[in-house]
Design a protein around this motif. Structure first.
Motif, PDB file in Angstrom:
ATOM      1  N   ILE A   7       0.855  -1.181   0.000  1.00  0.00           N
ATOM      2  CA  ILE A   7       0.000   0.000   0.000  1.00  0.00           C
ATOM      3  C   ILE A   7       0.895   1.237   0.000  1.00  0.00           C
ATOM      4  N   LEU A   8       0.744   2.070  -1.013  1.00  0.00           N
ATOM      5  CA  LEU A   8       1.509   3.309  -1.124  1.00  0.00           C
ATOM      6  C   LEU A   8       0.582   4.474  -0.807  1.00  0.00           C
ATOM      7  N   ARG A  40       4.064   5.012   4.006  1.00  0.00           N
ATOM      8  CA  ARG A  40       3.627   6.414   3.967  1.00  0.00           C
ATOM      9  C   ARG A  40       4.691   7.177   3.182  1.00  0.00           C
ATOM     10  N   VAL A  41       4.389   7.489   1.952  1.00  0.00           N
ATOM     11  CA  VAL A  41       5.349   8.082   1.023  1.00  0.00           C
ATOM     12  C   VAL A  41       5.938   9.382   1.572  1.00  0.00           C
ATOM     13  N   ASP A  93      -1.274  13.815  -5.552  1.00  0.00           N
ATOM     14  CA  ASP A  93      -0.372  14.741  -4.879  1.00  0.00           C
ATOM     15  C   ASP A  93       1.078  14.504  -5.319  1.00  0.00           C
ATOM     16  N   ALA A  94       1.921  15.475  -5.043  1.00  0.00           N
ATOM     17  CA  ALA A  94       3.317  15.454  -5.497  1.00  0.00           C
ATOM     18  C   ALA A  94       4.111  14.297  -4.911  1.00  0.00           C
ATOM     19  N   GLN A  95       3.814  13.916  -3.679  1.00  0.00           N
ATOM     20  CA  GLN A  95       4.575  12.848  -3.039  1.00  0.00           C
ATOM     21  C   GLN A  95       4.436  11.540  -3.819  1.00  0.00           C
ATOM     22  N   LEU A  96       3.212  11.175  -4.153  1.00  0.00           N
ATOM     23  CA  LEU A  96       2.996   9.921  -4.877  1.00  0.00           C
ATOM     24  C   LEU A  96       3.445  10.031  -6.329  1.00  0.00           C
ATOM     25  N   LYS A  97       3.240  11.175  -6.937  1.00  0.00           N
ATOM     26  CA  LYS A  97       3.684  11.359  -8.327  1.00  0.00           C
ATOM     27  C   LYS A  97       5.200  11.227  -8.429  1.00  0.00           C
ATOM     28  N   THR A  98       5.917  11.768  -7.455  1.00  0.00           N
ATOM     29  CA  THR A  98       7.372  11.657  -7.451  1.00  0.00           C
ATOM     30  C   THR A  98       7.795  10.191  -7.374  1.00  0.00           C
TER      31      THR A  98
END
Length: 179
Positions: A7-8, A40-41, A93-98
């Motif tokens: 789970i990301l 938790r990214v 969000d940016a965290q997951l996209k990164t």
């Protein structure tokens, strides 16, 4: 048969609505007998992909030195991937996209995955998560033999914990149990 479920959670808010849905999915999957890990990214150090393509000439190693190699190996080794994000300006969000962008180093090794998607938004209209889900699908389209198994849409939630009073909360648990 027990599966490896990764789970990301892209939520920058620990205990935020999409993060809580991840916890419920996890609870259901564990009860069903699967090996589950939630990352938790936002708590990991993941630098942006700079497009240098060092990875293409280094056997998949990235020029950046951060937490991504360990996470990428877990992605490769998993049977099931859950992508979760709150909606930020109608996208992920940016965290997951990164994190997704950084899978480019070994993207051809990510194959045969069952995908589940979780998205939450403050907007009351469930359609507000459509682009977020499409971003998830765009990533899965790059994964050989990817299968979309389920989508959870948590709409009309902003304050932490509001998701607990919605059908999406129970749906996350049930979807985890059905893995």
């Amino acid at each position: 048969m027990s599966k490896k479920v990764l789970i990301l959670s892209g939520s920058p808010r620990k205990g935020g609505n999409s993060d809580l849905l991840c916890d419920e999915f996890l609870r259901g999957a564990v009860e069903a007998g699967h090996k589950v890990e939630k990352i938790r990214v936002a708590e990991k150090k993941i630098d942006y992909c700079s497009g240098c393509y060092f990875c293409q000439t280094s056997g998949g190693a990235c020029a950046k030195k951060d937490d991504m190699p360990e996470i990428l190996q877990k992605i490769i080794d998993s049977d099931v991937i859950v992508l979760a994000s709150p909606v930020y300006f109608y996208s992920i969000d940016a965290q997951l996209k990164t994190l997704i962008d950084r899978t480019v180093a070994r993207w051809t090794e990510v194959r045969d995955k069952a995908f589940y998607y979780i998205a939450t938004c403050a907007d009351e209209d469930e359609e507000a998560v459509d682009r977020t889900i499409e971003c998830f699908r765009g990533y899965a389209d790059c994964v050989e033999d990817a299968k979309e198994m389920g989508v959870i849409r948590g709409a009309g939630v902003y304050e932490k914990g509001e998701i607990k009073n919605t059908p999406a909360f129970r749906q996350a648990y049930e979807m985890g149990r059905s893995v």
